[in-house]
Design a protein around this motif. Structure first.
Motif, short mmCIF file in Angstrom:
data_model
loop_
_atom_site.label_atom_id
_atom_site.label_comp_id
_atom_site.label_asym_id
_atom_site.label_seq_id
_atom_site.Cartn_x
_atom_site.Cartn_y
_atom_site.Cartn_z
N CYS A 53 36.62 -62.36 -11.16
CA CYS A 53 38.06 -62.38 -11.64
C CYS A 53 38.99 -61.70 -10.76
O CYS A 53 38.63 -60.63 -9.97
CB CYS A 53 38.14 -62.20 -13.19
N GLY A 54 40.16 -61.88 -11.05
CA GLY A 54 41.29 -61.18 -10.20
C GLY A 54 41.40 -61.86 -8.68
O GLY A 54 40.44 -62.52 -8.13
N PRO A 55 42.48 -61.38 -7.96
CA PRO A 55 42.66 -61.80 -6.70
C PRO A 55 41.51 -60.87 -5.53
O PRO A 55 40.87 -60.07 -5.91
CB PRO A 55 44.02 -61.16 -6.29
N VAL A 56 41.62 -61.58 -4.37
CA VAL A 56 41.21 -61.13 -3.26
C VAL A 56 42.37 -60.43 -2.52
O VAL A 56 43.46 -61.06 -2.24
CB VAL A 56 40.29 -61.83 -2.45
N VAL A 57 42.24 -58.96 -2.15
CA VAL A 57 43.50 -58.22 -1.45
C VAL A 57 43.14 -57.88 -0.31
O VAL A 57 41.96 -57.14 0.02
CB VAL A 57 43.76 -57.25 -2.47
N ALA A 58 44.00 -58.31 0.64
CA ALA A 58 43.61 -57.57 2.10
C ALA A 58 44.82 -56.84 2.58
O ALA A 58 45.84 -56.70 2.04
CB ALA A 58 43.70 -58.96 3.11
N ALA A 59 44.73 -55.93 3.43
CA ALA A 59 45.56 -54.98 3.99
C ALA A 59 45.29 -54.82 5.42
O ALA A 59 44.39 -55.27 6.11
CB ALA A 59 45.42 -53.78 3.33
N ALA A 60 46.50 -54.65 6.23
CA ALA A 60 46.63 -54.52 7.49
C ALA A 60 47.40 -53.19 7.66
O ALA A 60 48.34 -52.68 6.99
CB ALA A 60 47.52 -55.44 8.30
N CYS A 61 46.66 -52.08 8.44
CA CYS A 61 47.55 -50.81 8.64
C CYS A 61 47.35 -50.62 10.34
O CYS A 61 46.47 -50.80 11.12
CB CYS A 61 46.58 -49.88 8.05
N ILE A 62 48.88 -50.18 10.68
CA ILE A 62 48.86 -49.78 12.23
C ILE A 62 48.98 -48.34 11.93
O ILE A 62 49.91 -47.86 11.48
CB ILE A 62 49.99 -50.40 12.87
#
Length: 207
Positions: free
Chosen positions: A30-39
């Motif tokens: 359950c719940g979302p899939v969360v992505a992150a991008a970081c510089i």
């Protein structure tokens, strides 16, 4: 291991705006899939930063607060459970990753991605187990994981009987027992087993 090896290769080519990209939550029910991008700033150092799965929650939270202040830019992308059911988890993860990159306030010159190939308008490098090999990807993994965990804590406040604070939506024995006892909520992934099996049984009137 030198966690800036991939970044230094790019620095040597005059590329400094390097975004690391990773996700959290491909496996939960359950719940979302969360992505992150970081510089990160060039030659950035943060002692102890590594793949979020190897860090304690306390350390992840600490690094998260440091990273969102010290990063050149970071962005988050979210794919809802409904979207995951519509297009599958792999495609939804790619969508979330692209959204995270699009939410960066600074356009990257190169993107380092944990395992997954992405079709972007900048050059990319996909690295198997990249969150343990690239500092930029490790930073993204921490931001993604902490962001998703905090969402699950909010769910836990609304539905404490499901135990989201402890399992974060992953298919533990206690979690599955809770679903069978209390029912499948709207934010579950209906295409994921055993949720799909439970829904099917309920619709057929089998207990």
């Amino acid at each position: 291991m030198d966690l800036l090896e991939y970044e230094r290769d790019l620095y040597d080519k005059g590329i400094t705006l390097i975004a690391g990209v990773d996700e959290a939550g491909r496996g939960p029910l359950c719940g979302p899939v969360v992505a992150a991008a970081c510089i990160l700033p060039k030659n950035y150092e943060l002692e102890g930063l590594n793949d979020s799965k190897k860090l304690t929650e306390k350390k992840r939270d600490k690094f998260y607060e440091i990273l969102i202040k010290e990063a050149v830019a970071y962005g988050v992308g979210i794919a809802s459970p409904k979207r995951i059911d519509e297009i599958n988890i792999y495609a939804a993860t790619k969508e979330a990753m692209k959204e995270a990159i699009g939410n960066l306030k600074v356009k990257p010159e190169h993107v380092l991605i944990d395992a997954m190939p992405l079709e972007l308008d900048v050059e990319t490098t996909s690295i198997i187990k990249g969150d343990a090999k690239s500092l930029s990807i490790a930073a993204a993994s921490v931001i993604a994981k902490v962001t998703r965990d905090r969402m699950m804590y909010e769910l836990d406040k609304k539905y404490p009987e499901y135990g989201f604070a402890s399992h974060k939506g992953y298919p533990t024995k206690k979690h599955i027992e809770a679903v069978k006892k209390y029912g499948v909520l709207d934010f579950y992934r209906f295409t994921f087993s055993p949720i799909s099996d439970i829904v099917k049984k309920d619709s057929e009137g089998v207990k």
